[in-house]
Design a protein around this motif. Structure first.
Motif, PDB file in Angstrom:
ATOM      1  N   ILE A  23      12.546   4.321  84.053  1.00  0.00           N
ATOM      2  CA  ILE A  23      11.639   4.897  83.052  1.00  0.00           C
ATOM      3  C   ILE A  23      10.239   5.040  83.640  1.00  0.00           C
ATOM      4  O   ILE A  23       9.606   6.088  83.522  1.00  0.00           O
ATOM      5  N   ALA A  24       9.770   3.997  84.309  1.00  0.00           N
ATOM      6  CA  ALA A  24       8.433   4.040  84.930  1.00  0.00           C
ATOM      7  C   ALA A  24       8.364   5.148  85.977  1.00  0.00           C
ATOM      8  O   ALA A  24       7.375   5.888  86.045  1.00  0.00           O
ATOM      9  N   LEU A  25       9.422   5.289  86.775  1.00  0.00           N
ATOM     10  CA  LEU A  25       9.452   6.323  87.811  1.00  0.00           C
ATOM     11  C   LEU A  25       9.484   7.716  87.183  1.00  0.00           C
ATOM     12  O   LEU A  25       8.777   8.619  87.623  1.00  0.00           O
ATOM     13  N   PHE A  26      10.299   7.889  86.143  1.00  0.00           N
ATOM     14  CA  PHE A  26      10.376   9.184  85.456  1.00  0.00           C
ATOM     15  C   PHE A  26       9.000   9.578  84.934  1.00  0.00           C
ATOM     16  O   PHE A  26       8.537  10.702  85.137  1.00  0.00           O
ATOM     17  N   ILE A  27       8.333   8.646  84.267  1.00  0.00           N
ATOM     18  CA  ILE A  27       7.009   8.928  83.700  1.00  0.00           C
ATOM     19  C   ILE A  27       6.011   9.274  84.804  1.00  0.00           C
ATOM     20  O   ILE A  27       5.243  10.226  84.685  1.00  0.00           O
ATOM     21  N   ALA A  28       6.063   8.526  85.898  1.00  0.00           N
ATOM     22  CA  ALA A  28       5.123   8.761  87.002  1.00  0.00           C
ATOM     23  C   ALA A  28       5.365  10.111  87.688  1.00  0.00           C
ATOM     24  O   ALA A  28       4.416  10.744  88.152  1.00  0.00           O
ATOM     25  N   THR A  29       6.609  10.549  87.719  1.00  0.00           N
ATOM     26  CA  THR A  29       6.942  11.766  88.468  1.00  0.00           C
ATOM     27  C   THR A  29       7.132  13.005  87.588  1.00  0.00           C
ATOM     28  O   THR A  29       7.472  14.071  88.094  1.00  0.00           O
ATOM     29  N   HIS A  30       6.912  12.864  86.279  1.00  0.00           N
ATOM     30  CA  HIS A  30       7.101  13.999  85.362  1.00  0.00           C
ATOM     31  C   HIS A  30       5.873  14.226  84.482  1.00  0.00           C
ATOM     32  O   HIS A  30       5.994  14.605  83.327  1.00  0.00           O
ATOM     33  N   GLN A  31       4.701  13.991  85.040  1.00  0.00           N
ATOM     34  CA  GLN A  31       3.468  14.163  84.273  1.00  0.00           C
ATOM     35  C   GLN A  31       3.272  15.626  83.867  1.00  0.00           C
ATOM     36  O   GLN A  31       3.610  16.540  84.620  1.00  0.00           O
ATOM     37  N   LEU A  32       2.745  15.814  82.676  1.00  0.00           N
ATOM     38  CA  LEU A  32       2.513  17.156  82.127  1.00  0.00           C
ATOM     39  C   LEU A  32       1.026  17.465  82.062  1.00  0.00           C
ATOM     40  O   LEU A  32       0.208  16.560  81.918  1.00  0.00           O
ATOM     41  N   ASN A  33       0.694  18.748  82.128  1.00  0.00           N
ATOM     42  CA  ASN A  33      -0.715  19.104  81.942  1.00  0.00           C
ATOM     43  C   ASN A  33      -1.019  19.067  80.448  1.00  0.00           C
ATOM     44  O   ASN A  33      -0.115  19.081  79.620  1.00  0.00           O
ATOM     45  N   PRO A  34      -2.300  19.019  80.084  1.00  0.00           N
ATOM     46  CA  PRO A  34      -2.669  18.829  78.675  1.00  0.00           C
ATOM     47  C   PRO A  34      -2.141  19.909  77.736  1.00  0.00           C
ATOM     48  O   PRO A  34      -1.911  19.646  76.566  1.00  0.00           O
ATOM     49  N   GLN A  35      -1.928  21.130  78.235  1.00  0.00           N
ATOM     50  CA  GLN A  35      -1.486  22.224  77.379  1.00  0.00           C
ATOM     51  C   GLN A  35       0.025  22.215  77.131  1.00  0.00           C
ATOM     52  O   GLN A  35       0.518  22.929  76.266  1.00  0.00           O
ATOM     53  N   THR A  36       0.775  21.460  77.919  1.00  0.00           N
ATOM     54  CA  THR A  36       2.231  21.477  77.810  1.00  0.00           C
ATOM     55  C   THR A  36       2.724  20.435  76.819  1.00  0.00           C
ATOM     56  O   THR A  36       2.471  19.246  76.991  1.00  0.00           O
ATOM     57  N   LYS A  37       3.406  20.913  75.785  1.00  0.00           N
ATOM     58  CA  LYS A  37       3.997  19.991  74.814  1.00  0.00           C
ATOM     59  C   LYS A  37       5.221  19.350  75.450  1.00  0.00           C
ATOM     60  O   LYS A  37       5.866  19.963  76.302  1.00  0.00           O
ATOM     61  N   ILE A  38       5.554  18.151  75.002  1.00  0.00           N
ATOM     62  CA  ILE A  38       6.710  17.446  75.571  1.00  0.00           C
ATOM     63  C   ILE A  38       7.975  18.293  75.478  1.00  0.00           C
ATOM     64  O   ILE A  38       8.779  18.318  76.405  1.00  0.00           O
ATOM     65  N   THR A  39       8.134  19.028  74.398  1.00  0.00           N
ATOM     66  CA  THR A  39       9.349  19.827  74.221  1.00  0.00           C
ATOM     67  C   THR A  39       9.343  21.100  75.064  1.00  0.00           C
ATOM     68  O   THR A  39      10.351  21.786  75.158  1.00  0.00           O
ATOM     69  N   GLU A  40       8.212  21.412  75.696  1.00  0.00           N
ATOM     70  CA  GLU A  40       8.107  22.613  76.536  1.00  0.00           C
ATOM     71  C   GLU A  40       8.226  22.302  78.021  1.00  0.00           C
ATOM     72  O   GLU A  40       8.180  23.208  78.846  1.00  0.00           O
ATOM     73  N   ALA A  41       8.360  21.019  78.354  1.00  0.00           N
ATOM     74  CA  ALA A  41       8.471  20.652  79.767  1.00  0.00           C
ATOM     75  C   ALA A  41       9.715  21.307  80.364  1.00  0.00           C
ATOM     76  O   ALA A  41      10.764  21.351  79.734  1.00  0.00           O
ATOM     77  N   ASP A  42       9.580  21.822  81.583  1.00  0.00           N
ATOM     78  CA  ASP A  42      10.682  22.589  82.175  1.00  0.00           C
ATOM     79  C   ASP A  42      11.796  21.721  82.734  1.00  0.00           C
ATOM     80  O   ASP A  42      12.813  22.227  83.182  1.00  0.00           O
ATOM     81  N   TYR A  43      11.638  20.409  82.719  1.00  0.00           N
ATOM     82  CA  TYR A  43      12.678  19.556  83.297  1.00  0.00           C
ATOM     83  C   TYR A  43      13.729  19.078  82.293  1.00  0.00           C
ATOM     84  O   TYR A  43      14.701  18.440  82.667  1.00  0.00           O
ATOM     85  N   TRP A  44      13.559  19.396  81.027  1.00  0.00           N
ATOM     86  CA  TRP A  44      14.576  19.017  80.040  1.00  0.00           C
ATOM     87  C   TRP A  44      15.710  20.033  80.021  1.00  0.00           C
ATOM     88  O   TRP A  44      15.478  21.221  80.217  1.00  0.00           O
ATOM     89  N   THR A  45      16.902  19.570  79.705  1.00  0.00           N
ATOM     90  CA  THR A  45      17.994  20.502  79.426  1.00  0.00           C
ATOM     91  C   THR A  45      17.764  21.004  78.004  1.00  0.00           C
ATOM     92  O   THR A  45      16.962  20.435  77.259  1.00  0.00           O
ATOM     93  N   GLU A  46      18.487  22.029  77.612  1.00  0.00           N
ATOM     94  CA  GLU A  46      18.335  22.550  76.255  1.00  0.00           C
ATOM     95  C   GLU A  46      18.689  21.474  75.233  1.00  0.00           C
ATOM     96  O   GLU A  46      18.020  21.322  74.211  1.00  0.00           O
ATOM     97  N   GLY A  47      19.726  20.705  75.511  1.00  0.00           N
ATOM     98  CA  GLY A  47      20.130  19.632  74.605  1.00  0.00           C
ATOM     99  C   GLY A  47      19.064  18.558  74.458  1.00  0.00           C
ATOM    100  O   GLY A  47      18.801  18.074  73.350  1.00  0.00           O
ATOM    101  N   GLN A  48      18.459  18.182  75.579  1.00  0.00           N
ATOM    102  CA  GLN A  48      17.382  17.180  75.536  1.00  0.00           C
ATOM    103  C   GLN A  48      16.194  17.707  74.751  1.00  0.00           C
ATOM    104  O   GLN A  48      15.599  16.993  73.951  1.00  0.00           O
ATOM    105  N   ARG A  49      15.866  18.967  74.975  1.00  0.00           N
ATOM    106  CA  ARG A  49      14.726  19.594  74.285  1.00  0.00           C
ATOM    107  C   ARG A  49      14.969  19.602  72.763  1.00  0.00           C
ATOM    108  O   ARG A  49      14.084  19.263  71.989  1.00  0.00           O
ATOM    109  N   GLN A  50      16.177  19.979  72.374  1.00  0.00           N
ATOM    110  CA  GLN A  50      16.514  20.004  70.948  1.00  0.00           C
ATOM    111  C   GLN A  50      16.460  18.602  70.349  1.00  0.00           C
ATOM    112  O   GLN A  50      15.964  18.418  69.240  1.00  0.00           O
ATOM    113  N   PHE A  51      16.966  17.617  71.089  1.00  0.00           N
ATOM    114  CA  PHE A  51      16.951  16.238  70.611  1.00  0.00           C
ATOM    115  C   PHE A  51      15.517  15.771  70.370  1.00  0.00           C
ATOM    116  O   PHE A  51      15.190  15.225  69.317  1.00  0.00           O
ATOM    117  N   LEU A  52      14.636  16.031  71.337  1.00  0.00           N
ATOM    118  CA  LEU A  52      13.230  15.614  71.198  1.00  0.00           C
ATOM    119  C   LEU A  52      12.561  16.318  70.025  1.00  0.00           C
ATOM    120  O   LEU A  52      11.870  15.686  69.230  1.00  0.00           O
TER     121      LEU A  52
END
Length: 80
Positions: A23-52
């Motif tokens: 979890i710590a590694l994921f957070i450290a390596t998947h930082q988003l810029n201020p304009q990007t919503k968590i659900t808009e991050a490009d590293y989620w699958t469609e299923g993960q995005r829908q779940f969030l």
């Protein structure tokens, strides 16, 4: 009584490694810029995005956990 979801539960639901180190590694390596919503991050699958998105809308205890993850993923973009 429902168990309050924790970050480990959230990562399990997303199909990700839920160990503290992972979890710590994921957070450290998947930082988003201020304009990007968590659900808009490009590293989620469609299923993960829908779940969030669903959990954020539910406004329950899951929403709190997703919000914590969101804040963690924006740590680098927040002025300290």
């Amino acid at each position: 009584m429902s168990v309050r979801p924790r970050m480990t539960n959230l990562f399990e639901q997303l199909g990700l490694d839920s160990s503290e180190e992972a979890i710590a590694l994921f957070i450290a390596t998947h930082q988003l810029n201020p304009q990007t919503k968590i659900t808009e991050a490009d590293y989620w699958t469609e299923g993960q995005r829908q779940f969030l998105a669903e959990k954020i809308k539910s406004d329950g205890s899951w929403a709190i956990t997703v919000d914590q993850l969101n804040e963690s993923l924006h740590e680098d973009s927040v002025e300290k």
